[in-house]
Scaffold this motif. Structure first.
Motif, PDB file in Angstrom:
ATOM      1  N   THR A 272       8.379  88.840 166.227  1.00 19.35           N
ATOM      2  CA  THR A 272       7.015  88.859 166.751  1.00 19.35           C
ATOM      3  C   THR A 272       6.025  89.262 165.671  1.00 19.35           C
TER       4      THR A 272
ATOM      5  N   ARG B 224       7.187  84.681 168.711  1.00 24.19           N
ATOM      6  CA  ARG B 224       6.080  85.127 169.551  1.00 24.19           C
ATOM      7  C   ARG B 224       4.921  85.573 168.662  1.00 24.19           C
TER       8      ARG B 224
ATOM      9  N   LYS C 285       5.592  81.512 172.100  1.00 26.08           N
ATOM     10  CA  LYS C 285       5.214  82.454 173.152  1.00 26.08           C
ATOM     11  C   LYS C 285       3.992  83.196 172.623  1.00 26.08           C
TER      12      LYS C 285
ATOM     13  N   ALA D 292       0.954  86.147 173.515  1.00 29.46           N
ATOM     14  CA  ALA D 292       0.390  87.211 174.334  1.00 29.46           C
ATOM     15  C   ALA D 292      -0.956  87.588 173.711  1.00 29.46           C
TER      16      ALA D 292
ATOM     17  N   GLU E  44       1.933  84.931 177.802  1.00 30.88           N
ATOM     18  CA  GLU E  44       3.129  85.654 178.211  1.00 30.88           C
ATOM     19  C   GLU E  44       2.751  87.023 178.794  1.00 30.88           C
TER      20      GLU E  44
ATOM     21  N   LEU F  34       7.013  92.326 177.223  1.00 37.60           N
ATOM     22  CA  LEU F  34       7.421  91.532 176.064  1.00 37.60           C
ATOM     23  C   LEU F  34       8.848  91.840 175.610  1.00 37.60           C
TER      24      LEU F  34
END
Length: 160
Positions: free
Chosen positions: A3, A73, A103, A105, A132, A159
């Motif tokens: 991430t 992500r 993904k 966020a 997300e 997450l």
């Protein structure tokens, strides 16, 4: 899952949250900055920043190290300016269109309002239906509240 947290922070609130999330979920931090800094005080701060956000400007960014293919992500952190996400984030998203396949966020920090509109605008700009995870905080560094700790925990838990 690898991430990256990509964020822009003028007053330090977004950076404060980005660093807390990164520590909790072991994410890479990627701070982006415009080549020409925005005024950070007085009326010029709101006039210039608000105009840039409303007009959809994409300022040139200082060099940053990000390769989308290295991440599963992407978490985007931004202040809210005039019910929009900050222009440096717009530049990043424009330059990294491939992240729409990841993904994604988002968290937003603000003082005034308009975060829901800013989130909706970011979804449209990226070309996705939902994130997300989403989080909105009011001045989390400058106005520390225990409920913000709970929001950050819940965001991170979503997450993990």
């Amino acid at each position: 899952m690898k991430t990256a947290i990509v964020y822009y922070s003028m007053s330090g609130n977004t950076q404060f949250v980005a660093e807390r999330i990164a520590k909790k979920i072991n994410a890479d931090l990627i701070r982006i900055e415009p080549v020409k800094a925005y005024p950070d005080q007085g009326a010029r701060k709101f006039i210039w920043g608000g105009k840039s956000a409303v007009m959809g400007e994409k300022p040139q960014l200082q060099s940053y190290d990000f390769k989308a293919e290295q991440y599963d992500r992407i978490i985007i952190g931004t202040p809210v300016w005039a019910s929009n996400f900050a222009p440096p984030i717009r530049t990043f998203l424009h330059d990294n269109k491939s992240i729409s396949e990841k993904k994604i966020a988002v968290f937003m920090c603000f003082s005034g309002g308009g975060a829901d509109k800013a989130i909706a605008k970011m979804k449209r700009y990226i070309g996705i239906d939902q994130f997300e995870a989403e989080m909105v905080l009011v001045d989390p560094k400058d106005n520390v509240k225990s409920e913000d700790d709970a929001k950050i925990e819940a965001f991170c838990d979503a997450l993990l």
